[in-house]
Design a protein around this motif. Structure first.
Motif, PDB file in Angstrom:
ATOM      1  N   GLY A  69      -7.990  18.864  66.667  1.00 37.59           N
ATOM      2  CA  GLY A  69      -7.140  19.644  67.558  1.00 37.59           C
ATOM      3  C   GLY A  69      -7.784  20.202  68.802  1.00 37.59           C
ATOM      4  N   PHE A 178      -3.804  24.165  62.758  1.00 34.09           N
ATOM      5  CA  PHE A 178      -3.774  22.699  62.742  1.00 34.09           C
ATOM      6  C   PHE A 178      -3.342  22.218  61.364  1.00 34.09           C
ATOM      7  N   ASP A 182      -0.737  17.057  61.938  1.00 29.89           N
ATOM      8  CA  ASP A 182      -1.490  16.990  63.191  1.00 29.89           C
ATOM      9  C   ASP A 182      -2.736  16.121  63.014  1.00 29.89           C
TER      10      ASP A 182
END
Length: 323
Positions: A69, A178, A182
């Motif tokens: 992320g 996150f 994701d």
């Protein structure tokens, strides 16, 4: 050499590196929080740099950040001095790794990074070094001694840098919230992506491939439907098309003990009501968890009205790489 104790050498190395990592716990303080806040506030990319073994660790750190992320990439400090500085902007944050903190190729970049105005975070083993002093936050990854018996080859120091980098990446992952989805978005090509992105809609049997019968159908006909469709189960629908029950291979084995007349007994009398189902649009991994928790090998996928739109079993999940 035949008498050399390889196991003793390996144990010494592992023990030294373990102790070096343990020592990091006592050194986590305000600079780590400052580093995290700086990275979370980054409006550009995280640029990681380092020379030699520190560079190898830096490449891994950049890859870990990018997959969790935090957009990041690695720039070799030598190449940065010959044109690649153009890859760094004022919106970026630079993470520089150097055990000594005085690596010439990295130190050469400091005036350019300062001129850009990009914040600098350092991972060094020397808080008084040039690199550490130039950083908004220096993370101490120093070690008392390398695992190398000559105290020369970077071993314990690269391990502590690697662990500190992972600690940064995971702290940012958690702070961002996150999710598994994701993470899968960053890993679409592997088994992880298949496990986390595949929907039941992608693998279920639908239309005429679904084994379905009415409650008044004799057991014999229900078994023929199960055999034709080959999923080890059949669903039972009411007149409105809603799924009201299920009959499986396991139910059949239990039925055989009852000496029932296959021609006369109705499937509605034998079906399991309130059966487990998946919903259309559900992740295949979620359907797998339902099956594992209930210890079943198959289930139906239903829409918002309770009508079956598909069916799948454990073999479908295995073929799709979800299991």
């Amino acid at each position: 050499m035949a008498d050399f104790d390889y196991i003793a050498s390996a144990r010494r190395t592992i023990s030294m590196e373990r102790d070096a990592v343990d020592s990091l716990l006592q050194r986590l303080a305000a600079p780590f929080s400052i580093a995290c806040d700086t990275l979370l506030a980054c409006r550009g990319r995280v640029v990681v740099t380092g020379m030699g073994k520190s560079g190898h660790v830096g490449r891994k750190l950049a890859a870990t950040l990018a997959s969790t992320g935090t957009p990041a990439f690695f720039v070799h400090p030598g190449e940065a001095s010959h044109g690649d500085m153009g890859m760094i902007t004022a919106e970026d944050v630079v993470i520089a790794l150097s055990n000594s903190g005085n690596t010439a190729e990295v130190v050469t970049l400091l005036p350019l990074i300062k001129r850009l105005g990009a914040p600098l975070i350092s991972l060094t083993g020397n808080a008084e070094s040039t690199l550490a002093q130039a950083a908004v936050a220096n993370l101490d990854t120093g070690v008392e001694q390398e695992a190398c018996p000559l105290n020369l080859a970077p071993t314990s120091s690269t391990t502590t840098a690697l662990v500190m980098g992972d600690a940064l990446a995971i702290a940012l992952l958690e702070a961002r919230g996150f999710s598994a989805e994701d993470f899968a978005f960053s890993h679409p090509g592997g088994s992880l992506g298949r496990r986390l992105l595949l929907l039941v809609d992608d693998i279920m049997h639908s239309g005429d491939s679904m084994p379905l019968v009415k409650p008044e159908v004799p057991l014999r006909d229900a078994l023929l439907e199960m055999t034709r469709k080959g999923l080890g189960l059949t669903g039972i629908q009411d007149e409105q098309g809603a799924l009201v029950g299920i009959f499986t291979d396991g139910d059949l084995r239990r039925t055989l003990d009852q000496n029932l007349d296959f021609q006369s007994v109705r499937i509605g009398e034998l079906m399991t009501r309130g059966c487990k189902t998946a919903r259309a649009g559900m992740l295949a991994a979620e359907a797998l968890k339902i099956m594992e928790d209930a210890r079943i090998n198959g289930l139906f996928v239903v829409d918002s009205t309770g009508r079956p739109v598909g069916a799948l079993n454990m073999h479908d999940l295995l073929r799709a790489g979800v299991v």
